[in-house]
Design an enzyme around this catalytic site. Structure first.
Site, PDB file in Angstrom:
ATOM      1  N   HIS A   5     -21.888 -16.951   3.787  1.00  0.00           N
ATOM      2  CA  HIS A   5     -23.304 -16.131   4.099  1.00  0.00           C
ATOM      3  C   HIS A   5     -23.900 -16.162   5.380  1.00  0.00           C
ATOM      4  CE1 HIS A   5     -22.975 -17.130  -0.210  1.00  0.00           C
ATOM      5  NE2 HIS A   5     -22.814 -15.952  -0.323  1.00  0.00           N
ATOM      6  N   ASP A  49     -23.178 -20.656   5.799  1.00  0.00           N
ATOM      7  CA  ASP A  49     -22.403 -21.263   4.932  1.00  0.00           C
ATOM      8  C   ASP A  49     -20.947 -20.560   5.264  1.00  0.00           C
ATOM      9  OD1 ASP A  49     -22.142 -19.212   3.300  1.00  0.00           O
ATOM     10  OD2 ASP A  49     -23.274 -20.415   1.639  1.00  0.00           O
ATOM     11  N   SER A  91     -25.026 -12.240  -3.826  1.00  0.00           N
ATOM     12  CA  SER A  91     -25.756 -12.994  -3.015  1.00  0.00           C
ATOM     13  C   SER A  91     -26.252 -12.482  -1.855  1.00  0.00           C
ATOM     14  CB  SER A  91     -24.604 -14.213  -2.680  1.00  0.00           C
ATOM     15  OG  SER A  91     -23.537 -13.854  -2.188  1.00  0.00           O
TER      16      SER A  91
END
Ligand SMILES: *[C@@H]1O[C@H](CO)[C@@H](O)[C@H](O)[C@H]1NC(C)=O
Ligand SMILES: *[C@@H]1O[C@H](CO)[C@@H](O)[C@H](O)[C@H]1NC(C)=O
Length: 353
Positions: A331, A328, A38
């Site tokens: 990340h 978040d 990610s």
């Protein structure tokens, strides 16, 4: 003529000393190609069936037009800042973006899929694209390039691209420390070794396909990621030592393996980019980097929310994400990515060129 020959020999000789690297020293980077998880997913997961997505608000709230793109950030990601740092482009697109055009392919794309890891089981648990499916997409991409600009120009471009590889974090956090399968088979050092072998195999595959300048990111201080502090750091939400130790062990093995690999692969530069120490440094000295909060994210409470749990119903989202390292609970913010890339880019350039 003699002068030119002298320089030619002199430079060949110098290059031999440096370990037989005869890649042009001043070549400009023509494209950036990203693989992994990610941290590099620019929206590929929007197009597959998985719960690991970020294509809804408030993701992307600081992106151009405030649109969520599938990047796991309030704005730009590490991959975007690296693409810019290498002088290639402002935004690295997702390969699966249906709006992608020929000219976007020329300067590089990301094949990364949020939730992926070196271990195929990790990607399977998250129902996302494994590194081997990412490799298949890369092969397809090369064919498209060849179709567009011809065989030789395409391979020339690949040679002059920088490859970014980010994985390992999900192998430990999503897979090893969450599900029992791997823990029953391996202790931490044995699992770390397995991951390093898988990483090495992957790098040899992309090398076979033409990659010559490769950046491999270490895992970060995974025990200090906000969600892990919440789940395993006790009432004080301290960094989880067990996870950080596993990351450090894996990173030291990975670094050694990359040195061996680089010396065995002709005409190739492989840069190990340490994510652990820079992250620790930022977490411990936020003010030094113009930040205020590094132990929780901005979205919602910042302690747990990621992916679907970070959504537009979050009422407690922070007022100014520029003061936060984490967007978040997993990340980094755009600001965090910017800071990190500035911190590691000079050393990376030295290792790659
Ligand atoms: C590299 O430097 C040489 C000599 O200064 C120059 O002729 C060449 O065009 C440069 N190549 C690139 C790709 O910048
Ligand atoms: C957010 O914080 C940054 C850095 O501290 C500051 O420059 C900026 O003005 C702030 N923005 C708002 C809207 O308060």
């Amino acid at each position: 003529m003699k002068v030119i020959l002298f320089f030619l020999y002199a430079s060949l000789y110098l290059n031999c000393i440096e370990g037989a690297v005869t890649l042009p020293q001043n070549a400009s980077v023509q494209a950036v190609i990203a693989f992994g998880d990610s941290l590099m997913d620019q929206g590929n997961n929007n197009h597959i069936k998985t719960i690991f997505k970020a294509n809804f608000h408030p993701y992307g709230m600081d992106f151009t037009n405030g649109n969520p793109t599938g990047r796991f950030s309030n704005g730009k990601t590490l991959a975007d800042f690296f693409a810019k740092g290498f002088g290639v482009k402002e935004y690295l697109p997702a390969y699966l973006d249906p709006l992608i055009q020929h000219k976007d392919l020329l300067t590089g794309v990301s094949f990364a899929s949020g939730g992926a890891g070196y271990d195929p089981l990790t990607s399977k648990l998250s129902n996302v694209m494994s590194l081997s499916s990412q490799l298949e997409m890369f092969k397809q991409y090369i064919q498209k390039l060849k179709g567009n600009i011809g065989q030789e120009a395409a391979m020339n471009r690949i040679t002059n691209s920088v490859f970014l590889v980010s994985a390992g974090t999900n192998d430990f956090l999503v897979n090893y420390f969450t599900f029992p399968m791997r823990r029953l088979q391996y202790d931490v050092p044995a699992y770390g070794n397995k991951l390093v072998k898988l990483a090495s195999n992957f790098l040899q595959e992309i090398h076979k396909l033409g990659a010559r300048r490769i950046v491999v990111f270490s895992t970060s201080a995974i025990g200090c990621i906000p969600i892990e502090r919440t789940l395993a750091g006790g009432a004080q939400r301290i960094c989880v030592d067990k996870y950080n130790k596993a990351a450090q062990f894996f990173n030291s093995m990975l670094k050694l393996e990359l040195q061996v690999l680089a010396s065995n692969l002709p005409q190739t530069r492989i840069a190990f980019s340490d994510f652990y120490k820079p992250l620790m440094n930022i977490i411990e000295n936020p003010q030094q980097y113009g930040l205020e909060v590094t132990n929780r994210g901005c979205c919602g409470t910042g302690e747990l929310e990621t992916s679907y749990l970070c959504n537009k119903r979050m009422t407690r989202t922070c007022h100014n994400d520029s003061n936060f390292f984490f967007w978040d609970s997993l990340h980094p913010t755009e600001k965090g990515c910017d800071i990190f890339v500035n911190l590691v880019l000079p050393d990376m350039m030295k290792k790659l060129f």
